[in-house]
Design a protein around this motif. Structure first.
Motif, mmCIF file in Angstrom:
data_model
loop_
_atom_site.group_PDB
_atom_site.id
_atom_site.type_symbol
_atom_site.label_atom_id
_atom_site.label_comp_id
_atom_site.label_asym_id
_atom_site.label_seq_id
_atom_site.Cartn_x
_atom_site.Cartn_y
_atom_site.Cartn_z
ATOM 1 N N ALA A 182 0.811 -1.223 0.000
ATOM 2 C CA ALA A 182 0.000 0.000 0.000
ATOM 3 C C ALA A 182 0.844 1.272 0.000
ATOM 4 C CB ALA A 182 -0.935 0.003 1.204
ATOM 5 N N VAL A 183 0.505 2.201 -0.882
ATOM 6 C CA VAL A 183 1.247 3.450 -0.990
ATOM 7 C C VAL A 183 1.134 4.271 0.289
ATOM 8 C CG1 VAL A 183 -0.631 4.843 -1.975
ATOM 9 C CG2 VAL A 183 1.728 5.351 -2.599
ATOM 10 N N GLY A 184 0.000 4.102 1.008
ATOM 11 C CA GLY A 184 -0.209 4.887 2.223
ATOM 12 C C GLY A 184 0.741 4.564 3.356
ATOM 13 N N THR A 185 1.473 3.451 3.239
ATOM 14 C CA THR A 185 2.444 3.107 4.280
ATOM 15 C C THR A 185 3.799 3.760 4.047
ATOM 16 O OG1 THR A 185 3.158 1.102 3.114
ATOM 17 C CG2 THR A 185 1.313 0.884 4.644
ATOM 18 N N GLU A 186 3.970 4.400 2.900
ATOM 19 C CA GLU A 186 5.229 5.078 2.596
ATOM 20 C C GLU A 186 5.383 6.302 3.506
ATOM 21 O OE1 GLU A 186 8.803 5.738 1.080
ATOM 22 O OE2 GLU A 186 7.575 4.044 0.392
ATOM 23 N N PRO A 187 6.528 6.443 4.198
ATOM 24 C CA PRO A 187 6.704 7.584 5.108
ATOM 25 C C PRO A 187 6.471 8.948 4.468
ATOM 26 C CG PRO A 187 8.417 5.952 5.497
ATOM 27 C CD PRO A 187 7.656 5.493 4.283
ATOM 28 N N LEU A 188 6.751 9.077 3.164
ATOM 29 C CA LEU A 188 6.577 10.363 2.488
ATOM 30 C C LEU A 188 5.118 10.812 2.439
ATOM 31 C CD1 LEU A 188 8.084 12.629 0.956
ATOM 32 C CD2 LEU A 188 7.723 11.317 -1.162
ATOM 33 N N MET A 189 4.171 9.911 2.764
ATOM 34 C CA MET A 189 2.757 10.293 2.800
ATOM 35 C C MET A 189 2.513 11.455 3.755
ATOM 36 S SD MET A 189 0.305 8.967 0.970
ATOM 37 C CE MET A 189 -1.057 9.260 2.084
ATOM 38 N N ALA A 190 3.311 11.560 4.797
ATOM 39 C CA ALA A 190 3.148 12.673 5.743
ATOM 40 C C ALA A 190 3.302 14.011 5.032
ATOM 41 C CB ALA A 190 4.167 12.552 6.877
ATOM 42 N N ASP A 191 4.141 14.028 4.014
ATOM 43 C CA ASP A 191 4.322 15.242 3.218
ATOM 44 C C ASP A 191 3.032 15.636 2.517
ATOM 45 O OD1 ASP A 191 5.975 17.192 1.413
ATOM 46 O OD2 ASP A 191 4.938 15.868 0.006
#
Length: 292
Positions: free
Chosen positions: A250-259
């Motif tokens: 899932a893309v939502g688990t990528e840390p950059l999502m916080a950005d």
């Protein structure tokens, strides 16, 4: 004082469903972009209906951690937050262009800047690419690779597919990957036939889902032929029909999502200072360390 409230679906059945939401909230707290950072859920506590009561600030930026515009972002969340005068037309969106609208919460009197979902923000394209970098361990991945963006898709809501296709087009415009395709679980073209849509030997598959769960950890791996039984796991990359499939989860688990969450709030007028740049720098360092 101002607060950020991240609203997500959550799950009574999957305890990991809310983990990305809490992780991104922690990342944003650490850069001190807001006086308060809170999370609210449809299927967990605190609920959408109660989350504003956990906030002391009079000004709130509410960011939906959802992939597309639709039932939850247009009906459920505004209703549960009790946003006076809400009308989906206020976003003036074509299905991928919702930005923000400022309203008042009827019961608390707080000013709420209600933002469009993270999944349709332009910065999500960068997260998809970062996800490809993370799973391959190559910050320059692209040449010789195909990229597949996977969505749920549904005939009941055309906006579900729009977000997937939008980001696939944006990645394609980068001219970084040899091929880019948007495939779906519940509509054509389907992820089951992923190898039919690529000529490259290596294909990175990135599901545009917020959290890893039933679809990303069971359905999609089995549908693609990575494994006959998700419980036994699969190789990364896994060879299917002579091609190497790099399944990113899932893309939502990528840390950059916080950005992306911060970008949504900033677009609505939040003063986040250097927080966006800081998160981009820190998540890049985290990914590099993980690849060592």
């Amino acid at each position: 004082m101002s607060a950020l409230v991240i609203v997500a679906h959550g799950s009574h059945l999957n305890p990991d469903s809310s983990t990305p939401t809490h992780d991104h909230a922690d990342t944003i707290r650490a850069v001190e972009a807001f006086d308060e950072v809170r999370t609210g859920f449809w299927k967990e506590e605190p609920s959408f209906r109660e989350v504003l009561r956990t906030v002391d600030s009079d000004e709130v930026y509410a960011v939906p951690l959802f992939v597309s515009e639709g039932y939850f972002t247009e009906q459920v969340i505004p209703r549960e937050l009790r946003l006076a005068g809400w009308d989906p037309e206020a976003w003036d969106s074509d299905g991928t262009s919702a930005t923000h609208v400022t309203l008042t919460a009827e019961d608390t009197g707080q000013t709420v800047h209600y933002c469009g979902p993270v999944g349709t923000h332009d910065s999500m394209t960068d997260v998809i690419v970062r996800r490809a970098e993370s799973v391959t361990g190559d910050s320059d991945v692209g040449a010789g690779f195909g990229l597949c963006v996977v969505g749920h898709g549904t005939k009941r809501n055309e906006n579900s597919a729009k977000a997937i296709e939008y980001h696939a087009r944006r990645v394609e415009a980068m001219d970084r990957f040899d091929e880019v395709r948007a495939l779906f679980m519940d509509e054509d073209p389907e992820i089951d036939d992923v190898t039919d849509y690529f000529e490259t030997d290596d294909v990175v598959v990135v599901p545009l889902f917020i959290a890893d769960g039933f679809h990303t950890q069971e359905d999609i791996p089995e549908d693609m032929g990575l494994t006959d039984d998700y419980r036994t796991g699969w190789d990364t990359p896994a060879t299917v029909d002579g091609r190497r499939i790099w399944y990113a989860g899932a893309v939502g688990t990528e840390p950059l999502m916080a950005d992306v969450v911060l970008e949504r709030a900033a677009d609505a007028g939040a003063d986040v200072g250097r927080a966006i740049d800081q998160i981009r720098e820190e998540t890049r360092q985290t990914d590099a360390a993980a690849g060592d």
